[in-house]
Design a protein around this motif. Structure first.
Motif, PDB file in Angstrom:
ATOM      1  N   ASN A 270      -6.432   2.640 -60.388  1.00  0.00           N
ATOM      2  CA  ASN A 270      -7.713   2.064 -60.791  1.00  0.00           C
ATOM      3  C   ASN A 270      -8.055   2.540 -62.197  1.00  0.00           C
ATOM      4  OD1 ASN A 270      -9.239   4.684 -60.531  1.00  0.00           O
ATOM      5  ND2 ASN A 270      -8.696   4.396 -58.372  1.00  0.00           N
ATOM      6  N   ARG A 271      -9.085   1.924 -62.745  1.00  0.00           N
ATOM      7  CA  ARG A 271      -9.475   2.198 -64.134  1.00  0.00           C
ATOM      8  C   ARG A 271      -9.919   3.640 -64.333  1.00  0.00           C
ATOM      9  NH1 ARG A 271      -8.579   1.267 -69.284  1.00  0.00           N
ATOM     10  NH2 ARG A 271     -10.449   1.257 -70.574  1.00  0.00           N
ATOM     11  N   PHE A 272     -10.579   4.225 -63.347  1.00  0.00           N
ATOM     12  CA  PHE A 272     -11.070   5.595 -63.485  1.00  0.00           C
ATOM     13  C   PHE A 272      -9.913   6.584 -63.618  1.00  0.00           C
ATOM     14  CE2 PHE A 272     -13.140   9.442 -61.522  1.00  0.00           C
ATOM     15  CZ  PHE A 272     -14.006   9.673 -62.571  1.00  0.00           C
ATOM     16  N   VAL A 273      -8.897   6.427 -62.807  1.00  0.00           N
ATOM     17  CA  VAL A 273      -7.735   7.317 -62.890  1.00  0.00           C
ATOM     18  C   VAL A 273      -7.002   7.106 -64.208  1.00  0.00           C
ATOM     19  CG1 VAL A 273      -5.513   7.883 -61.841  1.00  0.00           C
ATOM     20  CG2 VAL A 273      -7.498   7.453 -60.389  1.00  0.00           C
ATOM     21  N   GLU A 274      -6.887   5.867 -64.649  1.00  0.00           N
ATOM     22  CA  GLU A 274      -6.193   5.589 -65.900  1.00  0.00           C
ATOM     23  C   GLU A 274      -6.907   6.234 -67.084  1.00  0.00           C
ATOM     24  OE1 GLU A 274      -5.971   1.397 -66.110  1.00  0.00           O
ATOM     25  OE2 GLU A 274      -4.455   1.194 -64.537  1.00  0.00           O
ATOM     26  N   ILE A 275      -8.235   6.158 -67.103  1.00  0.00           N
ATOM     27  CA  ILE A 275      -8.987   6.763 -68.205  1.00  0.00           C
ATOM     28  C   ILE A 275      -8.827   8.281 -68.189  1.00  0.00           C
ATOM     29  CG2 ILE A 275     -11.354   7.244 -68.984  1.00  0.00           C
ATOM     30  CD1 ILE A 275     -12.031   4.366 -68.459  1.00  0.00           C
ATOM     31  N   ASN A 276      -8.881   8.880 -67.028  1.00  0.00           N
ATOM     32  CA  ASN A 276      -8.701  10.331 -66.945  1.00  0.00           C
ATOM     33  C   ASN A 276      -7.309  10.756 -67.399  1.00  0.00           C
ATOM     34  OD1 ASN A 276     -11.019  11.994 -65.575  1.00  0.00           O
ATOM     35  ND2 ASN A 276     -11.011  10.018 -64.543  1.00  0.00           N
ATOM     36  N   LEU A 277      -6.306  10.013 -67.025  1.00  0.00           N
ATOM     37  CA  LEU A 277      -4.948  10.344 -67.452  1.00  0.00           C
ATOM     38  C   LEU A 277      -4.805  10.197 -68.961  1.00  0.00           C
ATOM     39  CD1 LEU A 277      -2.845   8.636 -64.618  1.00  0.00           C
ATOM     40  CD2 LEU A 277      -3.312  11.074 -64.929  1.00  0.00           C
ATOM     41  N   PHE A 278      -5.458   9.186 -69.542  1.00  0.00           N
ATOM     42  CA  PHE A 278      -5.400   9.024 -70.997  1.00  0.00           C
ATOM     43  C   PHE A 278      -6.105  10.180 -71.697  1.00  0.00           C
ATOM     44  CE2 PHE A 278      -6.473   7.496 -75.170  1.00  0.00           C
ATOM     45  CZ  PHE A 278      -5.410   6.676 -75.523  1.00  0.00           C
ATOM     46  N   LEU A 279      -7.263  10.599 -71.164  1.00  0.00           N
ATOM     47  CA  LEU A 279      -7.996  11.697 -71.783  1.00  0.00           C
ATOM     48  C   LEU A 279      -7.199  13.000 -71.735  1.00  0.00           C
ATOM     49  CD1 LEU A 279     -11.627  11.031 -70.491  1.00  0.00           C
ATOM     50  CD2 LEU A 279     -10.772  10.744 -72.806  1.00  0.00           C
ATOM     51  N   GLU A 280      -6.395  13.194 -70.688  1.00  0.00           N
ATOM     52  CA  GLU A 280      -5.593  14.410 -70.608  1.00  0.00           C
ATOM     53  C   GLU A 280      -4.502  14.447 -71.668  1.00  0.00           C
ATOM     54  OE1 GLU A 280      -4.078  14.693 -66.669  1.00  0.00           O
ATOM     55  OE2 GLU A 280      -5.942  15.505 -65.822  1.00  0.00           O
ATOM     56  N   GLU A 281      -4.076  13.270 -72.140  1.00  0.00           N
ATOM     57  CA  GLU A 281      -2.984  13.202 -73.117  1.00  0.00           C
ATOM     58  C   GLU A 281      -3.452  12.639 -74.453  1.00  0.00           C
ATOM     59  OE1 GLU A 281      -0.162  10.719 -71.211  1.00  0.00           O
ATOM     60  OE2 GLU A 281       0.359  12.172 -69.645  1.00  0.00           O
ATOM     61  N   ILE A 282      -4.760  12.647 -74.698  1.00  0.00           N
ATOM     62  CA  ILE A 282      -5.286  11.979 -75.887  1.00  0.00           C
ATOM     63  C   ILE A 282      -4.809  12.646 -77.181  1.00  0.00           C
ATOM     64  CG2 ILE A 282      -7.428  13.335 -76.020  1.00  0.00           C
ATOM     65  CD1 ILE A 282      -8.847  10.697 -76.747  1.00  0.00           C
ATOM     66  N   GLN A 283      -4.510  13.923 -77.128  1.00  0.00           N
ATOM     67  CA  GLN A 283      -4.093  14.627 -78.348  1.00  0.00           C
ATOM     68  C   GLN A 283      -2.740  14.148 -78.860  1.00  0.00           C
ATOM     69  OE1 GLN A 283      -6.267  16.437 -79.786  1.00  0.00           O
ATOM     70  NE2 GLN A 283      -7.720  16.483 -78.075  1.00  0.00           N
ATOM     71  N   ILE A 284      -1.913  13.582 -77.999  1.00  0.00           N
ATOM     72  CA  ILE A 284      -0.580  13.148 -78.421  1.00  0.00           C
ATOM     73  C   ILE A 284      -0.496  11.626 -78.528  1.00  0.00           C
ATOM     74  CG2 ILE A 284       0.536  15.182 -77.450  1.00  0.00           C
ATOM     75  CD1 ILE A 284       1.350  13.517 -75.038  1.00  0.00           C
ATOM     76  N   LYS A 285      -1.598  10.932 -78.375  1.00  0.00           N
ATOM     77  CA  LYS A 285      -1.593   9.484 -78.466  1.00  0.00           C
ATOM     78  C   LYS A 285      -1.620   9.038 -79.931  1.00  0.00           C
ATOM     79  CE  LYS A 285      -1.764   8.570 -74.019  1.00  0.00           C
ATOM     80  NZ  LYS A 285      -0.672   7.851 -73.314  1.00  0.00           N
ATOM     81  N   GLU A 286      -1.093   7.844 -80.165  1.00  0.00           N
ATOM     82  CA  GLU A 286      -1.106   7.267 -81.500  1.00  0.00           C
ATOM     83  C   GLU A 286      -2.517   6.820 -81.876  1.00  0.00           C
ATOM     84  OE1 GLU A 286       1.351   7.116 -83.646  1.00  0.00           O
ATOM     85  OE2 GLU A 286       2.747   8.097 -82.257  1.00  0.00           O
ATOM     86  N   PRO A 287      -2.855   6.811 -83.184  1.00  0.00           N
ATOM     87  CA  PRO A 287      -4.206   6.372 -83.593  1.00  0.00           C
ATOM     88  C   PRO A 287      -4.560   4.976 -83.111  1.00  0.00           C
ATOM     89  CG  PRO A 287      -3.078   7.467 -85.415  1.00  0.00           C
ATOM     90  CD  PRO A 287      -2.073   7.333 -84.325  1.00  0.00           C
ATOM     91  N   ALA A 288      -3.610   4.068 -83.114  1.00  0.00           N
ATOM     92  CA  ALA A 288      -3.908   2.707 -82.640  1.00  0.00           C
ATOM     93  C   ALA A 288      -4.265   2.707 -81.157  1.00  0.00           C
ATOM     94  CB  ALA A 288      -2.710   1.796 -82.904  1.00  0.00           C
ATOM     95  N   GLU A 289      -3.576   3.536 -80.376  1.00  0.00           N
ATOM     96  CA  GLU A 289      -3.884   3.627 -78.949  1.00  0.00           C
ATOM     97  C   GLU A 289      -5.278   4.205 -78.734  1.00  0.00           C
ATOM     98  OE1 GLU A 289       0.176   4.366 -76.565  1.00  0.00           O
ATOM     99  OE2 GLU A 289      -0.257   5.944 -78.018  1.00  0.00           O
ATOM    100  N   LYS A 290      -5.641   5.205 -79.528  1.00  0.00           N
ATOM    101  CA  LYS A 290      -6.981   5.788 -79.404  1.00  0.00           C
ATOM    102  C   LYS A 290      -8.054   4.765 -79.746  1.00  0.00           C
ATOM    103  CE  LYS A 290      -5.468  10.487 -80.630  1.00  0.00           C
ATOM    104  NZ  LYS A 290      -5.646  11.608 -81.584  1.00  0.00           N
ATOM    105  N   GLN A 291      -7.842   3.997 -80.820  1.00  0.00           N
ATOM    106  CA  GLN A 291      -8.821   2.986 -81.207  1.00  0.00           C
ATOM    107  C   GLN A 291      -9.049   1.979 -80.081  1.00  0.00           C
ATOM    108  OE1 GLN A 291     -10.502   2.331 -84.250  1.00  0.00           O
ATOM    109  NE2 GLN A 291      -9.930   4.335 -85.037  1.00  0.00           N
ATOM    110  N   LYS A 292      -7.971   1.488 -79.505  1.00  0.00           N
ATOM    111  CA  LYS A 292      -8.086   0.526 -78.422  1.00  0.00           C
ATOM    112  C   LYS A 292      -8.770   1.143 -77.205  1.00  0.00           C
ATOM    113  CE  LYS A 292      -5.315  -2.557 -75.530  1.00  0.00           C
ATOM    114  NZ  LYS A 292      -3.941  -3.018 -75.175  1.00  0.00           N
ATOM    115  N   PHE A 293      -8.451   2.396 -76.928  1.00  0.00           N
ATOM    116  CA  PHE A 293      -9.048   3.072 -75.773  1.00  0.00           C
ATOM    117  C   PHE A 293     -10.561   3.195 -75.930  1.00  0.00           C
ATOM    118  CE2 PHE A 293     -10.552   7.161 -74.054  1.00  0.00           C
ATOM    119  CZ  PHE A 293     -10.330   6.937 -72.700  1.00  0.00           C
ATOM    120  N   PHE A 294     -11.026   3.651 -77.083  1.00  0.00           N
ATOM    121  CA  PHE A 294     -12.466   3.838 -77.288  1.00  0.00           C
ATOM    122  C   PHE A 294     -13.196   2.497 -77.334  1.00  0.00           C
ATOM    123  CE2 PHE A 294     -11.140   8.015 -79.237  1.00  0.00           C
ATOM    124  CZ  PHE A 294     -11.692   8.787 -78.240  1.00  0.00           C
ATOM    125  N   GLN A 295     -12.548   1.451 -77.817  1.00  0.00           N
ATOM    126  CA  GLN A 295     -13.178   0.138 -77.841  1.00  0.00           C
ATOM    127  C   GLN A 295     -13.438  -0.383 -76.432  1.00  0.00           C
ATOM    128  OE1 GLN A 295     -10.533  -2.237 -80.215  1.00  0.00           O
ATOM    129  NE2 GLN A 295     -11.393  -1.547 -82.150  1.00  0.00           N
TER     130      GLN A 295
END
Length: 806
Positions: A270-295
């Motif tokens: 579900n979306r809640f688990v996906e967001i939490n997993l992304f936040l745990e790895e946000i430091q190693i994500k690409e800038p484009a991925e971060k932009q899309k995530f926050f949008q």
């Protein structure tokens, strides 16, 4: 010499609270709330009192102390400090609540959602996977009492008292001796023969099944109750049955269990688990991925737990802005999460970031701040607004992008109550005067007038007297029809701020001139305003004692209360200004507005003559108020759109009807200007209708009109003419010569409004001018046809290379 032994408990940097959270772990440990003495930050303190005769239990407690101190994992209870003496053991961890107490409180409040349960179980399974697969450790105590929840709603695995090595180092599992814990043991442990084949994780996965049952159904009464899934979700039931199966060999590894639950349509997919997993790895994500995530984050925050948003999402947003160069995309989720904060916490966490954002040169950042100012303006104090925010906001008035200028005007509705005397009555009025007179976009001029009418009550008495009547009079002469409507409504909204003399000598003459305006909506609003002002004057005339009451607000100091009265009388400023028209400008940058023959102002000395503006050839609903003229071809200027149409500025409003007929004051101003567009092609005309000599000179910008000039020499009085006698007059129209004489000899005046013709001579001679222009064009056409005919009738064809002789 005497030596005093130091008390280690008294010197401990953490202080225990006598209050105990309900639902603490069974066994010798007692959970206390506590705080750090130096900072006051909350912590949890597990206390074990050493007693004689329970050496085995003491060894288990010391082993748990050691394990928790050495194990570090995001899903295992975080160790902060500890104290070990002969009398007690203290373990200080992050502030947590037992899972049983947490679930009970959430259920009673009606806030418990399946989303957070899925993520909580995901964290516990991940902690078991870490212990079994990475550390070769068996937890041996997975149950409701061994799980804790931090302030962000994150589930942490604790209860490490009975942990042992899966490789057999250090002996077998320790004896528990507590009946409440032994009921979670798998059935194969009761087989004394030891013939059951099992994996190292089999026992812990059985206990995980017991935990899942308790999460959805409450405390486990007996092991036989596991056969009935109860309230366990259907998507989780197949995986739950694998955990509590009688055959320990088929119980899945924790890692495989996670994989199965994350499959399509799985319980943890579900979306809640996906967001939490992304936040745990946000430091190693690409800038484009971060932009899309926050949008995309803002769309999901409404369905997430409040504590999760405050304590997990917010720190990540602040970190992304401070160190990750996330830019404007973090603003929308940041302000959305800010709604969950108290006033003090908002001041500490959000306001410093907002103040820093206002100094940014990023246009996207600036326009989103202005669009969402309503969400944080209440938390800004006046010194911060005047010294750190307003100096940056006013740069938007000079921006080349119309959307920036428009949003800056909108923001003044919120900032005006917090501005000091200089910023409000001097700086802001200077910018408003320049925008209303010089801005090439008609909607921005219109909205400046609307905003001025709304904030008029906050101005000082002297500024109101000098500015309001002149500004609204200027707006009634704007070639953009909605600006003229806004000027009329501005008079109406601030009616209580004018003296009776001003109403009679300044306001009513201006409104009367609009009764012959080419646009029906302007005329309708003018008639309504005239009736209102006349009614006010008539009531004072009948009862002069009402004069003091009618003018009580004229010389009063600035007061928000007066603004509320004006807004309720006019009913246009708040709703109207919220539908500003930059989207229209952007959508049709080269489309000319359907403007009618508005009387043009003479050009001041030193200014170039205004370019002719195309006039609508088809007559509008105004009927005989205007005449038809053939439109001239004009070259379209598309470069205006290139300056600012290359970016999408977000939630700018769509086009609406502008000149719709209105029935009452409450809706009259809203639809009359909210949907108009402006014509970049007539910039010189719109900028020349103002007769400013200096942009920043307020005294030359908004002043009272000069008195009318005396009639030219030789003009006879009206009483000298024969107005209806029997004998015919052979002298012709006495006003014709006067009109020609005034047009030939009049010079532009150096006041704020130019040469205003209140007699309406232009309207009387408009038909004659149109006829004269038509005759000139006809003569020119015949001339050109004659020349072309003459060339065709030349004697014989000319040969190449020969010279024509006379």
């Amino acid at each position: 010499m005497w030596f005093f032994a130091r008390d280690p408990v008294r010197d401990f940097p953490f202080e225990l609270s006598p209050e105990l959270p309900k639902g603490g772990p069974p066994g010798p440990w007692v959970l206390h709330r506590g705080r750090k003495k130096a900072t006051g930050s909350p912590v949890s303190i597990f206390v074990y009192d050493v007693k004689p005769g329970v050496e085995e239990q003491t060894q288990v407690a010391k082993a748990a102390f050691k394990r928790l101190k050495t194990l570090r994992h995001p899903n295992i209870l975080a160790y902060i400090d500890g104290l070990e003496t002969d009398k007690c053991l203290h373990i200080v961890t992050e502030a947590v609540t037992p899972l049983g107490a947490y679930l009970k409180a959430r259920a009673e409040a009606g806030d418990l959602k399946e989303l957070e349960l899925s993520w909580g179980l995901h964290q516990i399974v991940k902690a078991l996977s870490f212990l079994v697969n990475d550390c070769s450790l068996i937890h041996n105590n997975v149950c409701m009492a061994a799980v804790f929840v931090d302030r962000a709603g994150e589930w942490k695995l604790g209860g490490l008292d009975y942990m042992y090595s899966a490789q057999g180092n250090g002996g077998g599992p320790p004896r528990k001796g507590i009946p409440e814990l032994e009921q979670y043991d798998p059935p194969e442990l009761a087989d004394a023969s030891g013939r059951a084949v099992r994996e190292k994780w089999s026992a812990d996965m059985w206990r995980l099944g017991c935990l899942i049952w308790e999460v959805f159904n409450g405390p486990l009464p007996r092991a036989a109750a596991l056969r009935n899934p109860g309230k366990i979700p259907k998507s989780l039931v197949p995986h739950y049955c694998e955990l509590v199966g009688a055959n320990p060999k088929v119980r899945p590894n924790p890692a495989r269990f996670l994989q199965n639950c994350r499959a399509p349509d799985g319980f943890m997919n579900n979306r809640f688990v996906e967001i939490n997993l992304f936040l745990e790895e946000i430091q190693i994500k690409e800038p484009a991925e971060k932009q899309k995530f926050f949008q995309e984050l803002s769309k999901s925050l409404d369905s997430f737990p409040e504590d999760f948003c405050r304590h997990k999402v917010l720190p990540q947003l602040l970190t992304a802005f401070e160190f990750g160069n996330a830019g404007a995309v973090v603003l929308t989720p940041l302000f959305k999460v800010g709604k969950f904060l108290g006033a003090e916490e908002y001041q500490q966490k959000i306001i410093p970031v907002v103040v820093k954002m206002f100094s940014s040169t990023d246009r996207a950042m600036r326009i989103r701040l202005l669009q969402q100012m309503e969400q944080f303006i209440q938390y800004l104090d006046e010194p911060t607004v005047n010294t750190q925010i307003f100096p940056h906001v006013v740069h938007g008035f000079l921006d080349t992008n119309p959307a920036i200028r428009e949003q800056t005007v909108k923001s003044m509705l919120l900032l005006a109550p917090k501005l000091n005397e200089t910023n409000l009555n001097v700086e802001l009025m200077k910018h408003f005067a320049r925008l209303q007179a010089k801005d090439e976009q008609g909607p921005i001029r219109c909205n400046t007038t609307v905003c001025l009418g709304k904030i008029g009550s906050y101005l000082s008495a002297s500024t109101r007297h000098r500015v309001l009547a002149s500004a609204f009079s200027r707006a009634t002469k704007d070639p953009f029809a909605p600006s003229r409507v806004a000027g009329v409504l501005g008079f109406a909204a601030t009616h209580n701020l004018y003296s009776m003399n001003d109403c009679a000598h300044k306001i009513l003459p201006v409104l009367c001139s609009l009764t012959v305006d080419p646009e029906r909506s302007v005329r309708d609003q003018a008639f309504k305003a005239i009736r209102s002002f006349l009614s006010k004057l008539e009531s004072v005339s009948e009862d002069p004692t009402q004069l003091a009451e009618a003018e009580k607000d004229v010389h009063a100091a600035s007061s928000p209360g007066m603004g509320g009265a004006a807004a309720s009388w006019a009913g246009w400023a708040v709703t109207g200004v919220s539908s500003l028209t930059s989207k229209l400008i952007r959508a049709h940058p080269t489309a000319a507005p359907a403007e009618t023959n508005v009387p043009q102002r003479p050009v001041s000395e030193g200014l170039p003559a205004p370019a002719p503006t195309p006039v609508a050839a088809t007559p509008t609903t105004s009927g005989h108020w205007e005449t038809q003229e053939e439109s001239k071809d004009a070259e379209e200027d598309s470069t205006a759109a290139d300056r600012w149409d290359d970016e999408d500025w977000g939630s700018l409003e769509e086009a609406e009807s502008v000149l719709a007929q209105q029935d009452n004051w409450s809706t009259g101003g809203q639809a009359s200007w909210a949907g108009q567009t402006s014509n970049p092609g007539h910039k010189s005309q719109e900028s020349d209708w103002s007769s400013w000599e200096a942009e920043d000179a307020w005294e030359q910008g908004w002043q009272e009109p000069s008195p009318p000039e005396p009639p030219p020499e030789g003009t006879r009085l009206a009483s000298e003419y024969n107005w209806g006698g029997p004998e015919p007059s052979d002298k012709g129209d006495p006003f014709a010569a006067l009109s020609v004489h005034r047009e030939a000899g009049a010079q532009p005046r150096r006041d704020s409004w130019g040469d205003d013709n209140w007699e309406g001579l232009e309207a009387e001679s408009r038909q004659a001018k149109a006829e004269l222009a038509r005759k000139k064009r006809e003569e020119r056409r015949r001339e050109m046809e004659a020349k072309r005919a003459e060339k065709k009738t030349a004697k014989g064809p000319m040969k190449l290379g020969t010279r024509k002789l006379d």
